[in-house]
Write a protein that holds these residues in place. Structure first.
Motif, PDB file in Angstrom:
ATOM      1  N   THR A   8       0.839  -1.188   0.000  1.00 19.07           N
ATOM      2  CA  THR A   8       0.000   0.000   0.000  1.00 19.07           C
ATOM      3  C   THR A   8       0.877   1.242   0.000  1.00 19.07           C
ATOM      4  N   ALA A   9       0.585   2.152  -0.915  1.00 18.94           N
ATOM      5  CA  ALA A   9       1.272   3.443  -0.929  1.00 18.94           C
ATOM      6  C   ALA A   9       0.505   4.383  -0.017  1.00 18.94           C
ATOM      7  N   ARG A  10       1.214   5.117   0.794  1.00 20.87           N
ATOM      8  CA  ARG A  10       0.599   6.091   1.699  1.00 20.87           C
ATOM      9  C   ARG A  10       1.036   7.483   1.272  1.00 20.87           C
ATOM     10  N   VAL A  63      -3.920   9.333   2.343  1.00 20.88           N
ATOM     11  CA  VAL A  63      -4.667   8.327   1.600  1.00 20.88           C
ATOM     12  C   VAL A  63      -3.772   7.094   1.477  1.00 20.88           C
ATOM     13  N   GLU A  64      -4.376   5.947   1.713  1.00 19.63           N
ATOM     14  CA  GLU A  64      -3.700   4.670   1.511  1.00 19.63           C
ATOM     15  C   GLU A  64      -4.234   4.103   0.204  1.00 19.63           C
ATOM     16  N   SER A  79      -8.184   4.598   0.736  1.00 15.53           N
ATOM     17  CA  SER A  79      -8.706   4.916   2.069  1.00 15.53           C
ATOM     18  C   SER A  79      -8.187   6.285   2.479  1.00 15.53           C
ATOM     19  N   PHE A  80      -9.121   7.223   2.642  1.00 15.49           N
ATOM     20  CA  PHE A  80      -8.802   8.593   3.050  1.00 15.49           C
ATOM     21  C   PHE A  80      -8.998   8.685   4.552  1.00 15.49           C
ATOM     22  N   VAL A  81      -7.927   9.002   5.271  1.00 16.27           N
ATOM     23  CA  VAL A  81      -7.926   8.935   6.727  1.00 16.27           C
ATOM     24  C   VAL A  81      -7.542  10.286   7.317  1.00 16.27           C
ATOM     25  N   ASP A  82      -8.344  10.743   8.295  1.00 17.21           N
ATOM     26  CA  ASP A  82      -7.969  11.946   9.042  1.00 17.21           C
ATOM     27  C   ASP A  82      -8.283  11.731  10.521  1.00 17.21           C
ATOM     28  N   ASN A  83      -7.702  12.569  11.355  1.00 16.36           N
ATOM     29  CA  ASN A  83      -7.953  12.540  12.799  1.00 16.36           C
ATOM     30  C   ASN A  83      -8.674  13.811  13.224  1.00 16.36           C
ATOM     31  N   THR A 131     -13.404   4.864   2.554  1.00 16.94           N
ATOM     32  CA  THR A 131     -12.731   3.909   1.684  1.00 16.94           C
ATOM     33  C   THR A 131     -13.579   3.666   0.447  1.00 16.94           C
ATOM     34  N   VAL A 132     -12.949   3.814  -0.706  1.00 18.39           N
ATOM     35  CA  VAL A 132     -13.614   3.533  -1.974  1.00 18.39           C
ATOM     36  C   VAL A 132     -12.795   2.486  -2.716  1.00 18.39           C
TER      37      VAL A 132
END
Length: 147
Positions: A8-10, A63-64, A79-83, A131-132
């Motif tokens: 997975t590329a981050r 994004v992963e 997968s778009f991730v935020d805190n 996640t899409v």
């Protein structure tokens, strides 16, 4: 039987420059996986909206990007991730026309319509992950009977 997951590329999402980089990387990966031009455009459009939401509403994140293979099928999961502050009312946020940022209110619901799989996990005060997943369309079947 599933093939082993690809690395997975981050990619960071912390600035407008990062938004452009994410779009470029998603387009490149989709093209490499055999996505057609229309399908690439839909996926890049969804990714662009979700990356912008990650930056604007989530305060930044990442994004992963994972390439998928199941037999002959090839796909891309983002997968778009935020805190950030999270989404208090997910159902309302998924409603066309609802906005907290002065836009058209088509971001989340529009992104969902552009991809084959869409999940949203958000907890107020803890952040959001959207996640899409999209799969490259197969080649058309050969024509039979007609010249």
């Amino acid at each position: 039987m599933h093939a082993p997951p690809a690395p997975t590329a981050r990619l960071p999402i912390a600035s407008d420059t990062d938004l452009a980089w994410v779009r470029q990387q998603v387009r490149r990966a989709a093209a490499d996986l055999g996505f057609g031009l229309v399908q690439q455009t839909k996926l890049v459009t969804a990714a662009s909206e979700l990356a912008r939401n990650t930056l604007v509403h989530g305060g930044g994140g990442h994004v992963e990007m994972t390439t998928l293979e199941e037999g002959a099928a090839r796909g891309l999961r983002l997968s778009f991730v935020d805190n950030g502050p999270g989404i208090r009312d997910v159902d309302l946020a998924m409603t066309d026309g609802y906005t907290t940022g002065g836009g058209l209110g088509m971001g989340l619901s529009g992104a969902k319509r552009l991809v084959q799989e869409f999940t949203l996990d958000s907890r107020p005060g803890e952040g959001t992950t959207v996640t899409v997943t999209d799969w490259a369309a197969g080649l058309p079947s050969p024509r039979t009977g007609a010249p």
